[in-house]
Write an enzyme that holds these catalytic residues in place. Structure first.
Site, PDB file in Angstrom:
ATOM      1  N   HIS A 232      57.160  53.604  39.834  1.00 29.36           N
ATOM      2  CA  HIS A 232      57.369  52.532  38.862  1.00 29.36           C
ATOM      3  C   HIS A 232      58.410  51.539  39.363  1.00 29.36           C
ATOM      4  CE1 HIS A 232      55.677  54.507  34.945  1.00 29.36           C
ATOM      5  NE2 HIS A 232      54.761  54.240  35.845  1.00 29.36           N
ATOM      6  N   ALA A 233      59.438  52.043  40.014  1.00 24.35           N
ATOM      7  CA  ALA A 233      60.482  51.155  40.537  1.00 24.35           C
ATOM      8  C   ALA A 233      59.910  50.176  41.552  1.00 24.35           C
ATOM      9  CB  ALA A 233      61.604  51.977  41.166  1.00 24.35           C
TER      10      ALA A 233
END
Length: 251
Positions: A232-233
């Site tokens: 997600h980062a």
């Protein structure tokens, strides 16, 4: 108890947890998450329960993350695993007694992931099922990268997760999904019949056997969540993701 999540005992030893946030179509609002956490805590602590049936209302099982939550995650002000909030995706997995997901209605994104973490799953022929994370341009969360291959097989899991496309229950049946696919009005009765069968067994035996069967998945899940958050980062904060959430949410 929550106004949007209720617990009843339709059969001796069987807890039925119903999600019915009609205003928000069973998205993961604070009220729904809190209600689910309270319900599973209550059921786990009550020695008379031997099985759980988790279901929704009408044509909705669980619709996953809210639009505001997705935008918050994209902006970096929120994650799908905030501190102090119940881990909805693993409530069924963490429950000591067997859980049946009676997915009589649509299950979307994290809502489908949550359903697949149950010990038994029953789909509806008429309903739609989608892991729509990539529809919005970001990689899956909610433990999806582990539970989809584990429950559906790698080929179907890859199609769900990589394409973000929607499947009808009828198509899943044609694809040989390893779970019953019933007409919508037969899903809950079938789940209750199965739960009644389970409730004939000693609770201790059910707890010990479930613990053995899901131990590996329980042990693996924290590392999987860390990996999903790391992805997600890398993927969530792209400008395209915000545009896709704004333009495609609810379509």
């Amino acid at each position: 108890m929550s106004q949007v999540v209720t617990v009843t005992e339709p059969l001796p030893g069987v807890a039925q947890i119903v999600m019915a946030d009609r205003e928000h179509k069973n998205t993961f609002t604070d009220a729904l998450l809190a209600g689910l956490g309270e319900a599973f805590t209550r059921v786990a602590a009550d020695e008379r329960y031997k099985a759980v049936v988790l279901t929704g209302y009408g044509t909705y099982f669980c619709s996953g993350g809210t639009r505001d939550a997705l935008l918050g995650i994209q902006e970096g002000t929120f994650t799908f695993q905030p501190e102090g909030v119940p881990s909805a995706y693993s409530l069924a997995l963490d429950c000591p007694i067997p859980v049946i997901s009676a997915m009589q209605g649509h299950a979307i994104g994290g809502g489908l992931s949550m359903g697949l973490f149950a010990d038994f799953v029953i789909f509806s022929r008429e309903s739609v099922y989608t892991a729509n994370f990539m529809k919005f341009g970001f990689t899956p969360g909610f433990g999806s990268t582990r539970i989809f291959p584990a429950k559906l097989g790698l080929a179907l899991a890859q199609e769900f997760l990589l394409t973000g496309r929607t499947f009808r229950g009828t198509e899943l049946a044609e694809r040989g999904v390893p779970f019953p696919v019933r007409p919508r009005d037969e899903v809950l009765p079938a789940a209750l019949e199965l739960a009644g069968n389970l409730a004939e067994k000693p609770r201790r035996s059910l707890v010990v056997l479930k613990d053995h069967l899901v131990r590996e998945l329980r042990e693996q899940l924290p590392a999987v969540i860390e990996q999903e958050l790391a992805m997600h980062a890398q993927t969530l904060h792209q400008p395209e993701v915000r545009d896709l959430v704004l333009n495609r949410y609810g379509t």
